[in-house]
Enzyme design. Structure first.
Site, mmCIF file in Angstrom:
data_model
loop_
_atom_site.group_PDB
_atom_site.id
_atom_site.type_symbol
_atom_site.label_atom_id
_atom_site.label_comp_id
_atom_site.label_asym_id
_atom_site.label_seq_id
_atom_site.Cartn_x
_atom_site.Cartn_y
_atom_site.Cartn_z
ATOM 1 N N ALA A 81 0.817 -1.213 0.000
ATOM 2 C CA ALA A 81 0.000 0.000 0.000
ATOM 3 C C ALA A 81 0.853 1.267 0.000
ATOM 4 C CB ALA A 81 -0.919 0.002 1.219
ATOM 5 N N THR A 158 -8.299 -10.069 -0.239
ATOM 6 C CA THR A 158 -7.656 -10.255 1.063
ATOM 7 C C THR A 158 -8.702 -10.664 2.086
ATOM 8 O OG1 THR A 158 -5.911 -8.660 0.565
ATOM 9 C CG2 THR A 158 -6.362 -9.086 2.889
ATOM 10 N N HIS A 260 0.074 -11.935 5.519
ATOM 11 C CA HIS A 260 0.026 -10.472 5.391
ATOM 12 C C HIS A 260 1.355 -9.848 5.815
ATOM 13 C CE1 HIS A 260 -3.280 -7.388 4.722
ATOM 14 N NE2 HIS A 260 -2.214 -6.637 4.917
ATOM 15 N N GLY A 292 5.765 -13.694 1.689
ATOM 16 C CA GLY A 292 6.246 -13.669 3.062
ATOM 17 C C GLY A 292 7.650 -14.207 3.212
#
Length: 370
Positions: A81, A158, A260, A292
């Site tokens: 983001a 998500t 996440h 990740g």
């Protein structure tokens, strides 16, 4: 003179002194004690490579496909983001780098560049859209329809964020967007996480999620999304085999094994450790991806050997972006690509099709910290 950065850790170390502290902390940190944040990276070392010898590796083909679309390598850019905090060109620089490298980019709904702007900046780039389910479903519906119109090739929904994880650094820093920025996919100040909005005195993003994102999200919403779009749907945030099976029953096209970036529930396993369970659960019916902790080419090889079709990287892209914009992103992708090529060659793999689970074994002496 700019420093010579030759691996991903070099980039992170350098940009720590470049970015504003609250911005660096936002990108870098995980939830609570950040156990999973460390484990995401360390877990790869628990899986050992068992290379094949005497294979002809004079020519290595890294190319593969993701959801039916060809990519030059199984290394794609995940949804990160608010990239304009790292560099003035933000997501526009990232998509241009992906276009040059021939790989895909997942655009965050919370981008500081709009769906349309990113499509214009990278018209030939393979683009996917990350989606949150808002309390007002019309907001989510409009994002999907705009992405369809602009040629995005899949929706990554998500499912691990009914509330925002407890990111302590963001609470300490009272994280908000810098005054000149906003989430450009939304019109109102509240939805755009604008500095003009009211987001409390702690983590502004946590307040934003509490106000806007629907905590009642359920499998019915996957059914709703499936009816809404003909684009491939990937569920992002699955960590259990039974959830993976349920996702397949609901008609998804892929699963992104993700915690996440260790930013939601601390104490969950590293994604590489749960990947085999997810791959087994879906029985080859959908594509499985992983994000990740991917920091090296050998990480990519291990993930593919355990059944991932491709990996997604987030923080390394931000470090490259903060260092040198589009060129920095491209350089980071080049580093990972060349490391992966070398790992394939040294493991006796001429192409990604021959990468299989015989290449990796879990170190029996290794004990997870989680």
């Amino acid at each position: 003179m700019l420093p010579r950065l030759v691996c991903i850790s070099d980039y992170e170390q350098h940009v720590r002194s470049v970015l504003q502290k609250s911005v660096y902390d936002y990108y870098r940190s995980g939830a609570n004690d950040q156990e999973t944040l460390a484990d995401n990276i360390q877990a790869f070392s628990r899986w050992k490579l068992y290379p094949r010898m005497l294979r002809n590796v004079a020519d290595i083909d890294l190319s593969t496909s993701v959801l039916g679309q060809r990519v030059s390598m199984p290394i794609c850019v995940g949804a990160t983001a608010m990239q304009c905090m790292a560099h003035v060109d933000g997501e526009l620089a990232t998509v241009r780098a992906c276009q040059t490298m021939g790989t895909g980019m997942m655009l965050s709904s919370w981008a500081t560049s709009s769906i349309e702007e990113v499509a214009e900046a990278g018209p030939e780039a393979l683009r996917w859209m990350q989606l949150y389910i808002y309390k007002d479903r019309e907001i989510s519906r409009q994002i999907v329809k705009r992405a369809e119109k602009q040629g995005y090739k899949a929706i990554f929904v998500t499912v691990d964020t009914p509330y925002l994880g407890n990111r302590i650094d963001d609470v300490r820093n009272r994280f908000k967007l810098p005054p000149q920025l906003r989430m450009k996919n939304f019109e109102t100040n509240d939805l755009a996480f604008s500095p003009k909005g009211n987001f409390g005195d702690n983590s502004g993003l946590a307040e934003y999620v509490a106000q806007a994102i629907d905590p009642s999200l359920s499998w019915d919403d996957i059914t709703w999304l499936r009816r809404l779009t003909s684009l491939p749907i990937v569920v992002k945030g699955i960590l259990r085999g039974d959830d993976a099976k349920e996702a397949v029953k609901h008609g998804v096209d892929g699963i992104l094994v993700s915690n996440h970036g260790a930013r939601q529930l601390d104490g969950v396993p590293a994604t590489i450790d749960v990947l085999p369970e997810i791959v087994e659960a879906v029985e080859g019916k959908v594509e499985v991806f992983l994000d990740g902790g991917v920091r090296k080419g050998t990480d990519v090889l291990k993930a593919l050997a355990l059944g991932a079709k491709a990996v997604f990287v987030g923080r390394p892209i931000i470090w490259g972006l903060a260092f040198q914009g589009e060129k920095g992103v491209q350089d980071v992708l080049e580093i990972l690509k060349e490391e992966f090529r070398l790992a394939m060659a040294l493991s006796g793999c001429q192409n990604v099709k021959v990468i299989d689970k015989t290449l990796v074994r879990k170190n029996p002496l290794a004990v997870s910290k989680i």
